[in-house]
Design an enzyme around this catalytic site. Structure first.
Site, PDB file in Angstrom:
ATOM      1  N   THR A 156      -2.657   1.648  -4.895  1.00 30.30           N
ATOM      2  CA  THR A 156      -3.097   2.731  -4.057  1.00 30.30           C
ATOM      3  C   THR A 156      -4.207   3.313  -4.774  1.00 30.30           C
ATOM      4  O   THR A 156      -4.578   3.131  -5.910  1.00 30.30           O
ATOM      5  CB  THR A 156      -1.921   3.992  -4.406  1.00 30.30           C
ATOM      6  OG1 THR A 156      -2.189   5.137  -3.592  1.00 30.30           O
ATOM      7  CG2 THR A 156      -1.565   4.276  -5.737  1.00 30.30           C
ATOM      8  N   LYS A 170      -9.345  -3.564  -4.479  1.00 36.82           N
ATOM      9  CA  LYS A 170      -7.956  -3.892  -4.014  1.00 36.82           C
ATOM     10  C   LYS A 170      -7.428  -5.443  -4.057  1.00 36.82           C
ATOM     11  O   LYS A 170      -6.589  -6.076  -4.454  1.00 36.82           O
ATOM     12  CB  LYS A 170      -7.628  -3.336  -2.778  1.00 36.82           C
ATOM     13  CG  LYS A 170      -7.271  -1.983  -2.804  1.00 36.82           C
ATOM     14  CD  LYS A 170      -6.354  -1.322  -1.524  1.00 36.82           C
ATOM     15  CE  LYS A 170      -6.256   0.122  -1.738  1.00 36.82           C
ATOM     16  NZ  LYS A 170      -5.539   0.830  -0.686  1.00 36.82           N
ATOM     17  N   ASP A 190       1.010  -1.348  -0.102  1.00 40.16           N
ATOM     18  CA  ASP A 190      -0.031   0.091   0.080  1.00 40.16           C
ATOM     19  C   ASP A 190       0.850   1.145   0.037  1.00 40.16           C
ATOM     20  O   ASP A 190       1.915   1.125   0.582  1.00 40.16           O
ATOM     21  CB  ASP A 190      -1.052  -0.050   1.362  1.00 40.16           C
ATOM     22  CG  ASP A 190      -1.674   1.339   1.535  1.00 40.16           C
ATOM     23  OD1 ASP A 190      -2.399   1.737   0.553  1.00 40.16           O
ATOM     24  OD2 ASP A 190      -1.552   1.857   2.606  1.00 40.16           O
ATOM     25  N   ASP A 192      -7.365  -1.799   3.200  1.00 37.87           N
ATOM     26  CA  ASP A 192      -6.188  -2.751   3.010  1.00 37.87           C
ATOM     27  C   ASP A 192      -6.972  -4.211   3.437  1.00 37.87           C
ATOM     28  O   ASP A 192      -6.266  -5.247   2.829  1.00 37.87           O
ATOM     29  CB  ASP A 192      -5.043  -2.431   3.390  1.00 37.87           C
ATOM     30  CG  ASP A 192      -4.253  -1.245   2.814  1.00 37.87           C
ATOM     31  OD1 ASP A 192      -4.600  -0.693   1.849  1.00 37.87           O
ATOM     32  OD2 ASP A 192      -3.701  -0.439   3.754  1.00 37.87           O
TER      33      ASP A 192
END
Length: 705
Positions: free
Chosen positions: A547, A575, A397, A598
């Site tokens: 990101t 993600k 990340d 995340d």
């Protein structure tokens, strides 16, 4: 591959990193079921000691030592009274009437007292339907004793009480040494528990300090930590300035500066100044308690390597029992005496005990998890830790992981011959009244350059465009490019080009409507990130970034760090899909992150790695936690994983290879060459094999240093 279900931030998963107010239960550690004595009940883990599990383990070590010493003393007369020893040493004068019954009585005592742990272990293995090492030892010593006793009372044959006694002695000695090794591997946990001091200086409402037990502290209490003392609990500094040594807790070798607002970990050593700390966590919630719990869970959790070793040990038991029976039958068919055939059979079962095989993985795991914890790497799931050695790609990340997640000033330009420091000082004065991240970055930039920040009055925010205020009687504005476009104010493109660049945010400084300068800011890249990327590349790992930031910023960070690839403008819900995409390319992926967004990616990755200072949800979704916000620890983790696997492989190779060669030799394959192993010698060789495995596991500390 970990399951991809998003974790509930309000639910602590089993084995999670978060410890609630209550004490947590921990399963007691014992060698694997296939070769262990009866297991022990669970227990609460108190704050200051390693708990009942450790105390019980110490009792078991003391018990094996005591049994060994007593049996060793009783073995001396058994040796002197044994016919074979008397003939070899010409000690016939020691014979007397009824000496065989004295020999039987002494041997019965050794069998009953010294053999009890093995017989009880065999019963436990039978109850679990998992025959293992204890079964082999119990069968061997029981057969030896029963046969010899039968000879004493009239059965034709030869007694070998001396082999029985020395066999039990060596097995007790081997277990004593083994259990001392297991305790030594987990001694780091005891050291951690002892870091919390007994007493604390509690600050009373009147400002005076009173010494109280550290265990009596509660959240919101304030304590005084004097120079050289250890912090009695986790908390935050409310007054004072000092440096704190956290090496035993986080692996940080240099003392860390602490001022008001900074966090202090219980057990860390205060430096030269006094600190007043407000207690935030006590008991099971403290960092040390959670580290101890995580290490114990990692040591006790399942792993593919341990499953392999356990299956091999189970098959070895079956092979050993079968080989023992076949050896007995073969020598009887050949024409040897029953005593000789039984001795060969017992030696096969003793030498084939999967002691070393059963310890090959657990001892390495005990050492590696404790070693990792001492370096700020907390392993929650051993399977993932073993998988780390196979990673081919690491995805970071950006914000808060590769970067600091805060704006920093990267350049200042002053127009019309002005002074750059003056421009930054004026801008910082206005922005000092704003909480916007860009404003805070401007103020921080002035402070880092030791620029005096003048007072501001008449501050006002310009919605979506910036802020204004009066500084030293001058109207100063700090605004975005959109404000200039709206007012038709032209900038000096040549001057601005000097500070402009990918990923940089430009703010303009105006006096009234006149442009006097500009400031460039960017998300600050961690100083450690470049070294982390270089070290991972040296290990042959592809390094990527994921990101939600825009393309320009992502490209700038990727170029600065030399990343292999990056994914920009990825919303949180996508993600995990990007991690899946990389896995479909055939990559074994590790994900490093610190935020709520995340969590799905951490769960989807083959190995999820959370930055310890990140959110609880990210930590709960991860397999491994990095205590420090240092991306270089990812390379440390991979190096330790590889070193751990090498030690496991070496131990497994030795333990299995030893048995491949030892079993035929014990069965008498080299009898015609004059090589015959006694049960006692077989036990000695088995014990030596165990000690070699234990020592090799401990050498992991040297291999990782």
């Amino acid at each position: 591959m970990p399951e991809t279900t998003d974790p509930d931030p309000n639910v602590v998963r089993e084995g999670g990193a978060h410890a609630g107010p209550a004490q947590h239960e921990h399963a007691a550690h014992a060698p694997p079921e296939q070769h262990a004595p009866p297991s022990h009940a669970g227990h609460d883990m108190p704050m200051r000691t390693a708990g009942p599990r450790h105390d019980h383990h110490e009792m078991m070590v003391a018990d094996f030592r005591r049994r060994f010493l007593v049996c060793a003393v009783a073995t001396a007369p058994v040796l002197l009274l044994s016919p074979v020893i008397q003939q070899a040493l010409h000690l016939g004068a020691l014979r007397f009437g009824g000496d065989s019954y004295v020999l039987l009585a002494l041997s019965a005592f050794i069998y009953a007292y010294g053999g009890t742990p093995f017989i009880e272990g065999a019963i436990d293995e039978a109850a679990k339907r998992l025959p293992g090492m204890m079964t082999l030892i119990a069968v061997a010593i029981t057969a030896a004793f029963a046969y010899s006793a039968a000879v004493v009372v009239g059965l034709a044959g030869e007694v070998f009480f001396w082999e029985l006694a020395t066999l039990i002695d060596i097995m007790l000695l081997g277990h004593w040494i083994e259990m001392r090794s297991v305790m030594g591997a987990s001694r780091a946990l005891q050291e951690l528990a002892r870091l919390i001091p007994e007493q604390a200086h509690l600050i009373k409402p009147d400002g005076s300090a009173d010494d109280v037990p550290a265990a009596a502290l509660r959240p919101s209490d304030r304590v005084l930590i004097k120079p050289g003392e250890r912090a009695p609990a986790d908390g935050s500094v409310v007054e004072g300035h000092s440096s704190v040594n956290e090496a035993m807790l986080t692996g940080e070798s240099t003392p860390v500066e602490k001022r008001a607002g900074d966090q202090v970990i219980g057990g860390s050593i205060n430096g030269e100044g006094s600190l007043t700390v407000e207690v935030e966590k006590t008991g099971a919630d403290t960092y040390i308690s959670q580290v101890i719990r995580l290490v114990e869970e990692a040591q006790q959790s399942k792993s593919r390597s341990q499953d392999l070793a356990n299956r091999a040990a189970l098959w070895l038991v079956i092979v050993a029992l079968g080989a023992g029976a076949a050896t007995l039958a073969a020598w009887l068919i050949i024409g040897q005496s029953f005593a000789f055939a039984l001795t060969r059979s017992i030696t096969v079962m003793v030498i084939a005990c999967p002691h070393a095989l059963g310890l090959a993985v657990p001892l390495v795991v005990a050492v590696s998890t404790a070693l990792a914890a001492g370096r700020g790497l907390l392993i929650r799931r051993r399977n993932a830790f073993e998988m780390a050695r196979r990673l081919s790609a690491i995805v970071f990340d950006k914000t808060g992981t590769l970067t600091e997640g805060r704006f920093g000033v990267t350049g200042v330009v002053a127009l019309d011959g002005g002074d750059e420091e003056a421009v930054l000082g004026l801008a910082a004065a206005v922005e000092s009244h704003s909480q916007h991240p860009i404003a805070q970055g401007v103020v921080r930039g002035a402070e880092e350059r030791s620029i005096a920040i003048p007072a501001v009055s008449d501050f006002a925010a310009i919605t979506g465009k910036g802020a204004r205020g009066t500084v030293q009687g001058r109207e100063i504005l700090v605004v975005s490019p959109a404000y200039l476009d709206e007012r038709g104010i032209a900038g000096d493109s040549a001057a601005l080009s000097r500070i402009a660049g990918k990923g940089r945010t430009i703010v303009h400084v105006l006096e009234a409507d006149k442009l006097v300068g500009a400031i460039a800011l960017a998300d600050v890249i961690r100083q450690e990130s470049k070294e982390a990327v270089r070290r991972l590349h040296d290990l042959g790992i592809k390094v990527m970034m994921l990101t939600g930031d825009n393309q320009q910023v992502a490209e700038w960070v990727a170029d600065e760090l030399g990343l292999d690839d990056y994914f920009a403008q990825v919303p949180p819900e996508q993600k995990a899909a990007r991690i899946t995409e990389l896995q479909r390319r055939g990559l074994v992926v590790g994900m490093v992150g610190d935020g709520v967004n995340d969590a799905p990616a951490l769960a989807q990755a083959d190995v999820g790695i959370a930055i310890g200072a990140g959110t609880q949800v990210a930590i709960e979704s991860a397999d491994i936690i990095l205590v420090k916000n240092d991306p270089r620890n990812v390379a440390d983790l991979l190096g330790l994983s590889q070193a751990t696997w090498r030690k496991m492989a070496q131990n497994l190779a030795w333990a299995t290879g030893y048995n491949v060669f030892a079993i035929p030799l014990a069965a008498g394959a080299a009898y015609n060459a004059g090589i015959v192993l006694s049960p006692a010698l077989g036990a000695a060789l088995m014990s030596v094999s165990t000690v070699i495995v234990a020592i090799n596991a401990r050498l992991l500390r040297m291999a990782d240093s």
